[in-house]
Scaffold this active site. Sequence first.
Site, short mmCIF file in Angstrom:
data_model
loop_
_atom_site.label_atom_id
_atom_site.label_comp_id
_atom_site.label_asym_id
_atom_site.label_seq_id
_atom_site.Cartn_x
_atom_site.Cartn_y
_atom_site.Cartn_z
N THR A 56 -2.39 -3.01 8.25
CA THR A 56 -2.02 -4.36 7.86
C THR A 56 -0.58 -4.69 7.61
O THR A 56 0.10 -4.05 6.82
CB THR A 56 -2.77 -4.79 6.58
OG1 THR A 56 -4.13 -4.54 6.75
CG2 THR A 56 -2.53 -6.25 6.31
N THR A 113 0.87 -1.18 0.00
CA THR A 113 0.00 0.00 0.00
C THR A 113 0.91 1.23 0.00
O THR A 113 1.32 1.68 -1.06
CB THR A 113 -0.98 -0.03 1.19
OG1 THR A 113 -0.28 -0.31 2.39
CG2 THR A 113 -2.06 -1.08 0.98
N GLU A 162 6.86 3.84 8.77
CA GLU A 162 6.49 5.20 8.37
C GLU A 162 7.46 6.23 8.95
O GLU A 162 7.60 6.34 10.16
CB GLU A 162 5.06 5.50 8.82
CG GLU A 162 4.06 4.69 8.05
CD GLU A 162 2.65 4.86 8.58
OE1 GLU A 162 1.73 4.71 7.78
OE2 GLU A 162 2.50 5.13 9.77
#
Lengths: 413, 413
Positions: free
Chosen positions: A191, A154, A277
Amino acid sequence: MADWQVVSGGITAPKGFKAGGIAAGLKPSGSPDLALIVSDVDAIAAGVFTTSQVKAACVDYCRQRLQAKPSARAILCNAGQANAATGAQGWADAVESAQLTGQALGISPELVLVASTGVIGQRIKMEQMRSGIPKLVETLSDNGSDAAAKAIITTDLVTKSIALELMLDGRPVRVGGICKGSGMIHPNMATMLAFVTCDAAISPHLWQEMVSRAADKSFNQITVDGDTSTNDSLIALANGESRTPAITESGAESDKLEAALTEVCMHLAKAIARDGEGATCLIEVQVSGAPDDASARQIARTVAGSSLFKSAVFGRDPNWGRIAAAAGRAGVPFEQDHLRVQLGTFLLMERGQPLPFDRAAASAYMKQAAAGAYLQDDTVLVAIDIGSGSGSGMAWGCDLSYDYVKINAEYTT
Amino acid sequence: MADWQVVSGGITAPKGFKAGGIAAGLKPSGSPDLALIVSDVDAIAAGVFTTSQVKAACVDYCRQRLQAKPSARAILCNAGQANAATGAQGWADAVESAQLTGQALGISPELVLVASTGVIGQRIKMEQMRSGIPKLVETLSDNGSDAAAKAIITTDLVTKSIALELMLDGRPVRVGGICKGSGMIHPNMATMLAFVTCDAAISPHLWQEMVSRAADKSFNQITVDGDTSTNDSLIALANGESRTPAITESGAESDKLEAALTEVCMHLAKAIARDGEGATCLIEVQVSGAPDDASARQIARTVAGSSLFKSAVFGRDPNWGRIAAAAGRAGVPFEQDHLRVQLGTFLLMERGQPLPFDRAAASAYMKQAAAGAYLQDDTVLVAIDIGSGSGSGMAWGCDLSYDYVKINAEYTT
């Protein structure tokens, strides 16, 4: 010496596996978003899933399938919609996805497992699935691992893949894996998904035990932000196509296979933490001297997950106080007078007391480690000993940067 | 209707308490750094301390004193050096600090409790303590609460103080408190400290139980960054100077006192969360429908501590997915189909399904709440019901901002 060597090919490195990935129109961006992994023959299947009470339909579906029979031929994975918090309709969509895949492959839908990642609360775009799945099946190939790895991500910055070869009873066996995950990702994205293939022959019971233990040492030991997702899944298939003798009980051969499987899972897990992240480096926390391995892992996880310590690493601050404080609150009893803390090669604390050390050099180590100059990768290494036994364990995380806050605050839905 | 009213005076509001604070030269900045709270007569003393395995000498000292006898006349608190990870010398410094205070006050050193906050690994500057303590005693006064509150803070932006008056057996009783804390603070700074005074007469056993329960509902329910410090302490003195009848058993009067004590602790705890490092607002998470109160508090704490949710609040993003995901991983079993999530007055999720809501209006609520326009303070309110019982509980946190990372990364030691 490791009993294995790294080989290319990812999840299609083991014999008898094909994979593919396409852009089916599920992601608004038009990027690849639908992946399929297929074994030529029925494979023993084991899974480890999110422990969250709020979980996706695919997680319920896979758990139910594997409880009924630990066997599978295919794993279908969509990215874009998580199919979590979607109720009865979400369940129906998961079932239909498996049926469509079974039809396209000419196999029983009961042999198809499904996984989803993307926005929580959104149903899978079923129209695109109905047209996409037959096209996806046409792309299946012996070297389709990269295509599948690309279609499951993603907001990951990189794809994550590995394959190892080891010898069992004098014959080559391979274990391959791909995964995705980068925090519980913006906006509402979630996820960690990992898919492992193996061509060894092994009994279902042993395989599930092995996969669970490997997950405990790898995926359960990484933390980007402490948030477990609704869709976290590790699915591992073993199809026996290496034609090595079936492993039916614990012993030297099963230990070798488990070591390679664990290495595959640790490699993938570290790749997720490194791609966390906003991360600028990987943090590895090694804990020894614990009453048992589980306690050691608990302390390692607590330190790797401490926002204060993560911020210090981002600031390249050799802040032993935050390491000691995080170890102390991990819930594992120990004598603080036995605490030893090392950062890279710098001994910061011994017998519970801070030691004098070259602060500038330690900070430089963190800077250079983050730049990838040490250990041939970008790892800041912390070693902790609590002097209370022989248990040991590791955990991995990443530093906490402005970009983490930016990714999770500024890009609002 | 609350059974109490807010009064001025902080910890010196209850009868028979004096306090003071001076700059003794412990902090490099020259700010006030030494505080003293004294009861005119022996007070019943109860304490709740850090659960960390790595703890300061003062924590060990207070635990030992209170175990020997739950009684005290004075609390000495220094800011600047945490006296944690300082070994045998740290213990000797804590003992000497109590002795110096006892001498200056003309009381037994056994009646003096000590607390420290500041840099971990640093001993208290004992020379400054030896000259400072006699001067500090001279500043003690009936309205010295603010001076004491100023002298215990480190990087807190504001002092934190409250006092309540209630009626017991028709006579006024007061409970006052001060505290400090703003995260486990830069560089290597630590600690949440809270001191509560009360002029009720109560048995030691009841008082300790009451204080422990109040801490569970307040200080144990706040999170700025999930890091427990080495020095965390709540010390509560009850000196009986209100001359109300002694409370020796549970009943209506003890319930009233406990409610006021709990309110004092919650006010102080929320003040710490609101002053969290980098915080722009207070987050209050209310959980209901849990199997029991402890489970409810656990879910509330998990949501309030989720980095993802905290980042979303900073971004004013009404991100129900992150609230649901955090609730789901809190370790409390529930049926996801029963989950209900409300943000301010906006119902975001019911029966486990996301509801349509005015996203712009919900974001505006968060903006305005953060600006202090709602609820007469700066609170973003989240209400969660898990439909599994009648247990309820609350937790408080703050948003995760760039400034949190800045404070903890850029200002390196």
